[in-house]
Design a protein around this motif. Structure first.
Motif, PDB file in Angstrom:
ATOM      1  N   UNK A 175      -4.792  -2.425   0.689  1.00 53.21           N
ATOM      2  CA  UNK A 175      -4.742  -3.722   1.360  1.00 53.21           C
ATOM      3  C   UNK A 175      -6.053  -4.484   1.200  1.00 53.21           C
ATOM      4  N   UNK A 176      -7.169  -3.759   1.284  1.00 51.39           N
ATOM      5  CA  UNK A 176      -8.487  -4.379   1.125  1.00 51.39           C
ATOM      6  C   UNK A 176      -8.672  -4.929  -0.292  1.00 51.39           C
ATOM      7  N   UNK A 177      -8.181  -4.188  -1.293  1.00 51.96           N
ATOM      8  CA  UNK A 177      -8.299  -4.637  -2.682  1.00 51.96           C
ATOM      9  C   UNK A 177      -7.501  -5.920  -2.891  1.00 51.96           C
ATOM     10  N   UNK A 189       0.813  -1.218   0.000  1.00 54.62           N
ATOM     11  CA  UNK A 189       0.000   0.000   0.000  1.00 54.62           C
ATOM     12  C   UNK A 189       0.842   1.262   0.000  1.00 54.62           C
ATOM     13  N   UNK A 190       1.947   1.257   0.733  1.00 51.27           N
ATOM     14  CA  UNK A 190       2.839   2.421   0.764  1.00 51.27           C
ATOM     15  C   UNK A 190       3.505   2.615  -0.594  1.00 51.27           C
ATOM     16  N   UNK A 191       3.871   1.496  -1.247  1.00 47.41           N
ATOM     17  CA  UNK A 191       4.445   1.577  -2.588  1.00 47.41           C
ATOM     18  C   UNK A 191       3.430   2.169  -3.566  1.00 47.41           C
ATOM     19  N   UNK A 192       2.177   1.724  -3.456  1.00 46.07           N
ATOM     20  CA  UNK A 192       1.117   2.295  -4.299  1.00 46.07           C
ATOM     21  C   UNK A 192       0.984   3.793  -4.063  1.00 46.07           C
ATOM     22  N   UNK A 193       1.056   4.196  -2.798  1.00 44.54           N
ATOM     23  CA  UNK A 193       0.942   5.613  -2.454  1.00 44.54           C
ATOM     24  C   UNK A 193       2.082   6.414  -3.083  1.00 44.54           C
ATOM     25  N   UNK A 194       3.310   5.880  -2.977  1.00 45.54           N
ATOM     26  CA  UNK A 194       4.450   6.568  -3.578  1.00 45.54           C
ATOM     27  C   UNK A 194       4.328   6.673  -5.088  1.00 45.54           C
ATOM     28  N   UNK A 195       3.816   5.612  -5.718  1.00 46.63           N
ATOM     29  CA  UNK A 195       3.634   5.630  -7.169  1.00 46.63           C
ATOM     30  C   UNK A 195       2.600   6.678  -7.578  1.00 46.63           C
ATOM     31  N   UNK A 196       1.497   6.773  -6.809  1.00 47.69           N
ATOM     32  CA  UNK A 196       0.473   7.770  -7.112  1.00 47.69           C
ATOM     33  C   UNK A 196       0.997   9.194  -6.900  1.00 47.69           C
ATOM     34  N   UNK A 197       1.827   9.374  -5.882  1.00 47.42           N
ATOM     35  CA  UNK A 197       2.415  10.694  -5.659  1.00 47.42           C
ATOM     36  C   UNK A 197       3.295  11.085  -6.841  1.00 47.42           C
ATOM     37  N   UNK A 239      -4.589  -0.021  -8.804  1.00 43.83           N
ATOM     38  CA  UNK A 239      -4.024   0.934  -7.847  1.00 43.83           C
ATOM     39  C   UNK A 239      -5.065   1.999  -7.547  1.00 43.83           C
ATOM     40  N   UNK A 240      -5.413   2.208  -6.270  1.00 42.51           N
ATOM     41  CA  UNK A 240      -6.448   3.204  -5.933  1.00 42.51           C
ATOM     42  C   UNK A 240      -6.077   4.598  -6.427  1.00 42.51           C
ATOM     43  N   UNK A 241      -7.111   5.392  -6.742  1.00 47.05           N
ATOM     44  CA  UNK A 241      -6.885   6.776  -7.149  1.00 47.05           C
ATOM     45  C   UNK A 241      -6.566   7.629  -5.927  1.00 47.05           C
ATOM     46  N   UNK A 261      -3.315   6.926   5.487  1.00 45.70           N
ATOM     47  CA  UNK A 261      -3.648   5.640   6.111  1.00 45.70           C
ATOM     48  C   UNK A 261      -4.853   5.004   5.430  1.00 45.70           C
ATOM     49  N   UNK A 262      -5.840   5.816   5.088  1.00 44.88           N
ATOM     50  CA  UNK A 262      -7.022   5.297   4.390  1.00 44.88           C
ATOM     51  C   UNK A 262      -6.647   4.744   3.019  1.00 44.88           C
TER      52      UNK A 262
END
Length: 208
Positions: free
Chosen positions: A87-89, A3-11, A68-70, A80-81
């Motif tokens: 993680x839920x996906x 999830x943190x990796x996804x967040x970094x990718x979206x950033x 990957x979530x938007x 955190x959300x």
């Protein structure tokens, strides 16, 4: 971690797109280990035929396509959300039976079409994904090569038709993340900065 990796990718997508409000559909390919191993085993246990009667040798894995979530809207204003949504996906995909069916598909392809046809299928699957994430549980005890202790350990996947890939491995209770990216397509310094920012945001609980 994923999830943190996804967040970094979206950033990174947000900073390089030039339009903070733009949305881009991205899919990550998560490689899941499907070996029938419930716990760590000693070398003697691994080579014991009787204790490994139900465990096959060779690569046993399945591939999960995870959206990957938007990074938009009030739902993701809190990092955190966002991470828990990712993680839920992933958990929903695992519990849907996709892992079992994909593993069976690979096994059937290897059996009836051969390893080359299976490799071509996996190659096409990777080609249609934005990034690849794979993980491995490493040794709990220190390893040594020619009496030289190994201070760290990681692995990478090469030869894949991907612009971005992450590999995660634990060793002696420590986690190490390796990143591979297409040269000239992704700015390594900016991407590294976005990944570090994602970790800092999770630690500090800041808003996106």
């Amino acid at each position: 971690m994923t999830g943190i990796i996804f967040l970094g990718a979206r950033l990174y997508m947000k900073e390089t797109s030039g339009d903070p409000s733009s949305k881009s559909n991205s899919t990550a390919l998560v490689a899941m280990n499907t070996r029938n191993v419930s716990s760590y085993k000693t070398v003697e246990e691994m080579i014991n035929v009787k204790s490994n009667a139900d465990t096959k040798w060779g690569n046993q894995f399945a591939l999960l396509h995870v959206a990957i979530p938007d990074l938009h809207g009030a739902e993701y204003s809190d990092p955190t959300s966002f991470v828990f949504k990712a993680k839920e996906i992933i958990r929903r995909n695992i519990n849907s039976g996709t892992v079992y069916l994909t593993g069976k598909l690979h096994e059937t392809l290897r059996k009836y079409r051969g390893p080359e046809a299976t490799a071509r299928y996996i190659h096409r699957t990777m080609k249609n994904s934005s990034m690849l994430i794979s993980n491995m549980k490493g040794p709990l005890e220190e390893l040594a090569l020619a009496n030289h202790p190994c201070s760290g350990m990681y692995f990478i996947i090469v030869g894949c038709p991907l612009s971005l890939g992450f590999t995660i491995m634990s060793y002696m209770g420590k986690l190490r993340v390796a990143v591979i990216m297409e040269k000239g397509f992704i700015d390594p310094d900016k991407f590294k900065s976005c990944i570090q920012k994602a970790f800092e945001m999770m630690l500090q609980g800041e808003s996106v």
